[in-house]
Design a protein around this motif. Structure first.
Motif, PDB file in Angstrom:
ATOM      1  N   ASP A  78      49.822  54.212  33.346  1.00  0.00           N
ATOM      2  CA  ASP A  78      49.855  55.670  33.582  1.00  0.00           C
ATOM      3  C   ASP A  78      48.465  56.287  33.477  1.00  0.00           C
ATOM      4  O   ASP A  78      48.053  57.096  34.298  1.00  0.00           O
ATOM      5  CB  ASP A  78      50.778  56.361  32.567  1.00  0.00           C
ATOM      6  N   HIS A  79      47.743  55.886  32.420  1.00  0.00           N
ATOM      7  CA  HIS A  79      46.418  56.444  32.165  1.00  0.00           C
ATOM      8  C   HIS A  79      45.496  56.256  33.378  1.00  0.00           C
ATOM      9  O   HIS A  79      44.803  57.170  33.804  1.00  0.00           O
ATOM     10  CB  HIS A  79      45.825  55.741  30.939  1.00  0.00           C
ATOM     11  N   PHE A  80      45.550  55.052  33.933  1.00  0.00           N
ATOM     12  CA  PHE A  80      44.619  54.770  35.031  1.00  0.00           C
ATOM     13  C   PHE A  80      45.133  55.261  36.379  1.00  0.00           C
ATOM     14  O   PHE A  80      44.347  55.644  37.239  1.00  0.00           O
ATOM     15  CB  PHE A  80      44.253  53.284  35.050  1.00  0.00           C
ATOM     16  N   VAL A  81      46.446  55.254  36.567  1.00  0.00           N
ATOM     17  CA  VAL A  81      46.978  55.804  37.822  1.00  0.00           C
ATOM     18  C   VAL A  81      46.606  57.277  37.896  1.00  0.00           C
ATOM     19  O   VAL A  81      46.163  57.782  38.932  1.00  0.00           O
ATOM     20  CB  VAL A  81      48.503  55.579  37.920  1.00  0.00           C
ATOM     21  N   LYS A  82      46.750  57.961  36.743  1.00  0.00           N
ATOM     22  CA  LYS A  82      46.392  59.377  36.699  1.00  0.00           C
ATOM     23  C   LYS A  82      44.917  59.568  37.067  1.00  0.00           C
ATOM     24  O   LYS A  82      44.526  60.580  37.635  1.00  0.00           O
ATOM     25  CB  LYS A  82      46.655  59.920  35.291  1.00  0.00           C
ATOM     26  N   ALA A  83      44.097  58.572  36.740  1.00  0.00           N
ATOM     27  CA  ALA A  83      42.667  58.683  37.036  1.00  0.00           C
ATOM     28  C   ALA A  83      42.326  58.072  38.394  1.00  0.00           C
ATOM     29  O   ALA A  83      41.216  57.580  38.616  1.00  0.00           O
ATOM     30  CB  ALA A  83      41.869  57.993  35.937  1.00  0.00           C
ATOM     31  N   GLY A  84      43.299  58.061  39.313  1.00  0.00           N
ATOM     32  CA  GLY A  84      43.017  57.689  40.698  1.00  0.00           C
ATOM     33  C   GLY A  84      43.026  56.195  40.983  1.00  0.00           C
ATOM     34  O   GLY A  84      42.496  55.750  42.007  1.00  0.00           O
ATOM     35  N   HIS A  85      43.596  55.392  40.093  1.00  0.00           N
ATOM     36  CA  HIS A  85      43.660  53.943  40.343  1.00  0.00           C
ATOM     37  C   HIS A  85      44.992  53.596  41.015  1.00  0.00           C
ATOM     38  O   HIS A  85      46.019  54.184  40.687  1.00  0.00           O
ATOM     39  CB  HIS A  85      43.563  53.154  39.035  1.00  0.00           C
ATOM     40  N   THR A  86      44.945  52.613  41.930  1.00  0.00           N
ATOM     41  CA  THR A  86      46.187  52.137  42.542  1.00  0.00           C
ATOM     42  C   THR A  86      46.753  51.017  41.686  1.00  0.00           C
ATOM     43  O   THR A  86      46.030  50.098  41.299  1.00  0.00           O
ATOM     44  CB  THR A  86      45.911  51.586  43.953  1.00  0.00           C
ATOM     45  N   GLU A  87      48.053  51.117  41.407  1.00  0.00           N
ATOM     46  CA  GLU A  87      48.663  50.062  40.583  1.00  0.00           C
ATOM     47  C   GLU A  87      48.931  48.835  41.447  1.00  0.00           C
ATOM     48  O   GLU A  87      49.595  48.918  42.474  1.00  0.00           O
ATOM     49  CB  GLU A  87      49.965  50.581  39.973  1.00  0.00           C
ATOM     50  N   VAL A  88      48.372  47.693  41.042  1.00  0.00           N
ATOM     51  CA  VAL A  88      48.546  46.448  41.802  1.00  0.00           C
ATOM     52  C   VAL A  88      49.373  45.503  40.930  1.00  0.00           C
ATOM     53  O   VAL A  88      49.060  45.322  39.757  1.00  0.00           O
ATOM     54  CB  VAL A  88      47.170  45.807  42.099  1.00  0.00           C
ATOM     55  N   PRO A  89      50.441  44.916  41.488  1.00  0.00           N
ATOM     56  CA  PRO A  89      51.267  44.036  40.649  1.00  0.00           C
ATOM     57  C   PRO A  89      50.501  42.791  40.201  1.00  0.00           C
ATOM     58  O   PRO A  89      49.531  42.388  40.853  1.00  0.00           O
ATOM     59  CB  PRO A  89      52.431  43.644  41.560  1.00  0.00           C
ATOM     60  N   SER A  90      50.950  42.205  39.119  1.00  0.00           N
ATOM     61  CA  SER A  90      50.341  40.956  38.643  1.00  0.00           C
ATOM     62  C   SER A  90      50.469  39.901  39.732  1.00  0.00           C
ATOM     63  O   SER A  90      51.495  39.818  40.398  1.00  0.00           O
ATOM     64  CB  SER A  90      51.077  40.474  37.396  1.00  0.00           C
ATOM     65  N   ALA A  91      49.424  39.102  39.912  1.00  0.00           N
ATOM     66  CA  ALA A  91      49.538  37.964  40.833  1.00  0.00           C
ATOM     67  C   ALA A  91      50.283  36.851  40.108  1.00  0.00           C
ATOM     68  O   ALA A  91      50.418  36.881  38.885  1.00  0.00           O
ATOM     69  CB  ALA A  91      48.153  37.493  41.233  1.00  0.00           C
ATOM     70  N   SER A  92      50.763  35.861  40.867  1.00  0.00           N
ATOM     71  CA  SER A  92      51.346  34.656  40.271  1.00  0.00           C
ATOM     72  C   SER A  92      50.283  34.016  39.370  1.00  0.00           C
ATOM     73  O   SER A  92      49.088  34.209  39.589  1.00  0.00           O
ATOM     74  CB  SER A  92      51.716  33.709  41.410  1.00  0.00           C
ATOM     75  N   VAL A  93      50.696  33.269  38.349  1.00  0.00           N
ATOM     76  CA  VAL A  93      49.676  32.622  37.514  1.00  0.00           C
ATOM     77  C   VAL A  93      49.015  31.456  38.257  1.00  0.00           C
ATOM     78  O   VAL A  93      48.071  30.848  37.766  1.00  0.00           O
ATOM     79  CB  VAL A  93      50.217  32.124  36.152  1.00  0.00           C
ATOM     80  N   ILE A  94      49.563  31.153  39.448  1.00  0.00           N
ATOM     81  CA  ILE A  94      48.970  30.076  40.237  1.00  0.00           C
ATOM     82  C   ILE A  94      48.358  30.677  41.486  1.00  0.00           C
ATOM     83  O   ILE A  94      49.063  31.246  42.302  1.00  0.00           O
ATOM     84  CB  ILE A  94      50.055  29.100  40.681  1.00  0.00           C
ATOM     85  N   LEU A  95      47.059  30.582  41.594  1.00  0.00           N
ATOM     86  CA  LEU A  95      46.429  31.015  42.829  1.00  0.00           C
ATOM     87  C   LEU A  95      45.778  29.798  43.462  1.00  0.00           C
ATOM     88  O   LEU A  95      45.473  28.821  42.785  1.00  0.00           O
ATOM     89  CB  LEU A  95      45.398  32.102  42.558  1.00  0.00           C
ATOM     90  N   ASP A  96      45.570  29.895  44.767  1.00  0.00           N
ATOM     91  CA  ASP A  96      45.135  28.722  45.498  1.00  0.00           C
ATOM     92  C   ASP A  96      43.647  28.463  45.300  1.00  0.00           C
ATOM     93  O   ASP A  96      42.846  28.694  46.179  1.00  0.00           O
ATOM     94  CB  ASP A  96      45.433  28.959  46.983  1.00  0.00           C
TER      95      ASP A  96
END
Ligand code: SER
Length: 897
Positions: A12-30
């Motif tokens: 909430d704090h950062f969305v209010k400050a103009g940040h876009t909420e990005v979901p967590s990525a999988s713990v496995i990235l390529d």
């Protein structure tokens, strides 16, 4: 404040400050260099490096992170988790140091009723990188932090990178003082248990190269823009706000401790430090395991699968050491799901699979422990019977290495059996093993560093793949490599002894191994003046995803960098490869039609004529399921579906229902292969037939297990499928002719024969017993009197086994009555062995005779050893020549007594 709330306030704090909420990525990235995602910034690396344009200037996320290098610290310190949630705010070329400090400070110190965490500003400390005067001034200005609560630290603490090449920069860490009851003062520099790190602000401004440690790596230069990457440890903040002693006692982890404390004989927090550590290990690891399985990993023997296996086994071991006898994994997974799914709904959605995999590993490991225990019992018995009190290091090592038997458990069980363990010997053997592993790793690294030879080409010349449209392409040689070194020219005579080289071309019709399809084979030939140059391509691999390396053998002539060549894929090979790959899609689709959507792909491999397909499934498939899968596949082949491929964006492809490999990172633009409309739709970069009938017949060879919860089907396609069936037909015809019946009667005939064989074997057994009885009667008749003892000491008919001898000895002893008697039988057994048995009845034992002593000189005469108890002992030797001497020695022994 509950953990879910801490998480929410951050977002909430950062969305209010103009940040876009990005979901967590999988713990496995390529990324082959990164086992698991270990920081919030990993999914944003291409944005920091300027390889991709970020869709937003500011982002906020709470990322699932796995860090296992500190696994041995878990439960011992107050703050190490193998899984933790990293809350982070990110600026891509937008705000920098000042903004980052401001945002963090307000969230930390704003009162709780105003949406903040309400930390006491007086207890907050900050650290900065050695020369970062700017950050020091900002901490003073923005937060009013006094100079004495700001410390300068070196590279290892305050210069952040992922540990591998990528973005990096100086950082500023925020610490909270837990108070004097947690240790000496002096700030984080003096004591990181009392001053606990809660937030790391990284001023991401440089790119790092290779290096050997946290504080030793090359800085390649500045990033295109100055960025911010921060990470707040949600569990640590929870620990402080919930006023508990350590992260394991926070609201999302504590339920697992309570669950086990309700089952184990000894509770948690009862003053037994080792026990408490075990509880914390269970709570920490079960959560990590659930998350990793949730993101698509199954237990295995290497890489991510091995990490998962190790975590699960450590849970089981810890529970055993706490005295828990029953399986606990199923309940632990329920506890994890209940605690975590409000923030991670995927754990709820996918729970059945997660629980199934964890429980299967528990069952398998318990079996391991059971067989390990048997080995332990044997080792303990042998140790004791030799009069020793120390279990050898070799035994402990074998238990550990072969049976996965934890050393601590060996120690405990040895103590119970009244033995100690040669710990030094064990550690020595472990060290040797580590040494071997290190040497292996070093050898691998060697191969890896060699890739730097291709670096120039990777950065400037991606290979253009032409193989979807043509099989023959004119191309230019961009680089030639021999033994990992770049050379300008290579010829049949100048290549290595085997003439093996690697060629990089600007364009290539050769498919490089990926997505389960193995590489194309074919030829590369020179043109114009160098037309005698010819190389046979046997493998093609991608380097850094963009560069195709053709591994080839030079058959004649000379290749020169810059030359024009013709690269030609063998059309028959490619035809087979397309059959294999399209066949794989068909089997996948059929499998899901028959088994349902839970049969999720776990891997595949195909080559001309053959395919295999791995999928998550518990238990074996039955015959009916197997033949249905085969039937559906072949019907779809016969339907002659058209095969379409097209590119689209990832989201669109997924919404069409295209199947993707779980846990795999895909680019934004993906290729989709569609066979028969809805029948089969997959994300795939492979080469395929044009119509499904071109695949030809598909024959499923078998189905097997490849690790717990993962099954494999294998099949032949096309002509190979036909050849396989033809071979089976010939086999059947051969059988029918040997058995002299028509082929449809073969099964009944074989069943009849097996039946008769069994009856004959039974008859044989009966006769052997009768013979043995008769031999016993004869033996008793041949009994001699030696002193006070009646002795039967005889060489028996050849071919008798130790078992036969034991039965006989029992019979004879029974017939000799209650007077002192000794029976010793010896025979020429199979494979040159000489089994022997000695029995001493109660009356003879009263005279001081012992079977386990008599057997020693007896055995020695035939180069053997024996052992047992006072009434019955046995053994085996080698060399029938000593049999008479053995019998004589025994007589003499009894005579003396
Ligand atoms: N990347 C930094 C860390 O992991 C901050 O997010 O600590």
């Amino acid at each position: 404040m509950q953990t879910h709330e801490i998480r929410k306030r951050f977002l909430d704090h950062f969305v209010k400050a103009g940040h876009t909420e990005v979901p967590s990525a999988s713990v496995i990235l390529d990324d082959p260099n990164l086992l698991f995602v270990n920081a919030g910034m990993v999914q944003f690396v291409p944005y920091f490096l300027g390889q991709r344009t970020p869709p937003w200037d500011r982002a906020v996320s709470v990322q699932k992170c796995i860090r296992t290098p500190d696994i041995d610290e878990v439960g011992i310190t107050t703050r190490h988790n193998t899984f933790f949630q990293m809350a982070g705010n990110f600026s891509f070329g937008d705000y920098f140091k000042k903004g980052a400090i401001e945002f963090a400070w307000t969230l930390l110190t704003n009162p709780q009723d105003q949406g903040g965490y309400g930390f006491d500003p007086e207890r907050i400390w900050a650290t900065v990188y050695l020369d970062d005067d700017e950050a020091i001034s900002l901490w003073q200005e923005v937060a009013g932090l006094p100079l004495e609560r700001i410390q300068r630290r070196g590279m290892a603490d305050n210069y952040w990178s992922m540990g591998i090449p990528g973005p990096c920069g100086p950082s500023s860490e925020i610490y909270y003082d837990r108070g004097p009851e947690y240790g000496i003062d002096g700030g984080p520099e003096a004591n990181e248990d009392r001053y606990i790190e809660i937030w790391n602000l990284v001023f991401m401004q440089n790119e790092r190269g290779e290096g050997t440690s946290k504080s030793d790596f090359e800085i390649l230069g500045p990033l295109p823009r100055k960025n911010i990457d921060t990470g707040m440890g949600v569990e640590r903040v929870a620990c402080l706000l919930q006023d508990v002693d350590n992260v394991y006692e926070t609201d999302l982890l504590r339920p697992a401790i309570d669950l086990v404390a309700g089952i184990a004989p000894r509770g948690y927090g009862r003053g037994n430090h080792s026990d408490d550590v075990r509880y914390r290990i269970i709570a920490d690891h079960s959560r990590t395991a659930a998350i990793i399985i949730g993101d698509g990993v199954s237990p295995g023997n290497e890489g991510r699968g091995y990490v998962l296996r190790r975590l699960l086994r450590r849970i089981i071991r810890a529970a055993k050491l706490l005295g828990v006898e029953q399986p606990i994994m199923a309940e632990l997974m329920v506890t994890v799901r209940d605690a975590m799914s409000p923030s991670y709904p995927e754990l709820g959605r996918d729970f059945d699979r997660i629980q199934r995999i964890a429980v299967a590993e528990e069952t398998a490991f318990n079996r391991t422990l059971a067989s390990g225990s048997r080995l332990f019992d044997d080792a303990a018995r042998t140790t004791k019977s030799s009069g020793a009190t120390v279990l050898s290091g070799t035994d402990a090592f074998t238990l550990h290495d072969t049976y996965g038997f934890p050393f601590e458990l060996t120690l405990e069980m040895a103590a119970e059996a009244g033995l100690s363990v040669d710990e030094e010997g064990f550690r020595g053997l472990m060290a040797e093993q580590r040494q071997r592993a290190k040497a292996d790793a070093a050898a691998r690294k060697q191969a890896h560093t060699d890739l730097t030879a291709y670096r120039d080409l990777v950065d400037t010349h991606p290979t253009q793949f032409t193989g979807f449209d043509e099989l023959t392409t004119e191309a230019r040689i961009l680089g030639i490599f021999v033994d990992g070194r770049r050379v300008p020219v290579v010829g049949h005579d100048t290549a290595t002894a085997q003439h093996r080289i690697e060629l990089v071309l600007d364009r290539s019709p050769f498919y490089a191994e990926s997505g389960g399809q193995i590489a194309d084979e074919g030829t590369i030939t020179g043109t114009g003046a160098s037309q005698t140059a010819k190389a046979a391509v046997s493998d093609v691999q991608k380097i850094a995803k963009t560069l195709w390396v053709h591994r080839a053998t030079v058959e004649s002539g000379e290749f020169v960098e810059g030359d024009t060549v013709v690269a030609a894929v063998d059309p028959r090979w490619r035809h087979g490869a397309t059959q294999g790959h399209s066949g794989t899609h068909m089997v996948h689709a059929a499998l899901r039609q028959v088994l349902g959507p839970n049969a999720v792909q776990a891997g595949s491999l195909n080559r001309p004529g053959y395919l295999r397909f791995d999928f998550n499934w518990q238990g074996a498939l039955n015959d009916d399921q197997r033949s249905q899968i085969e039937e559906v596949t072949n019907q779809a082949v016969e339907a002659d579906f058209e095969v379409h491929s097209f590119t689209t964006d990832l989201e669109k492809a997924k919404s069409m229902g295209a199947m993707a490999l779980f846990g795999e990172a895909y680019p934004d633009e993906v290729r989709v292969v569609e066979i028969g409309g809805p029948f089969s739709l997959e994300l795939c970069g492979g080469t395929h037939v044009r119509n499904s009938a071109q695949i030809g017949p598909v024959t499923i060879l078998g189905e097997s297990s490849v690790g717990s919860g993962v099954r494999r089907v294998e099949a032949y396609v096309g002509l190979d499928s036909f050849r396989h069936l033809a071979k089976e037909r010939a086999l059947m015809a051969g059988l029918a002719s040997t058995l002299k019946v028509p082929s449809e009667e073969v099964p009944a005939r074989v069943a009849g024969l097996v039946e008769r064989l069994r009856a004959a074997e039974k008859e044989l057994d009966r006769m052997r017993l009768a013979n043995a009885r008769a031999a016993a009667v004869n033996a008793v008749a041949g009994a001699e009197q030696v002193g006070k003892v009646r002795l039967v000491a005889q060489r028996m008919a050849g071919g008798m086994s130790a078992g036969d001898l034991r039965t006989l000895v029992g019979d004879i002893r029974g017939k000799l009555g209650s007077e002192p008697a000794v029976v010793a039988l010896i025979a020429e057994g199979e494979n040159d062995s000489v089994p022997f048995v000695v029995a001493v009845n109660a009356a003879a034992q009263d005279l001081g005779l012992r079977a386990n002593e008599l057997v020693k000189p007896f055995g020695a005469a035939v180069n053997g050893r024996g052992g047992g108890k006072a009434d019955l002992a046995q053994g085996s030797g080698k060399g029938a020549a000593g049999i008479d001497a053995a019998l004589a020695a025994l007589r003499a022994e009894i005579d003396r007594s």
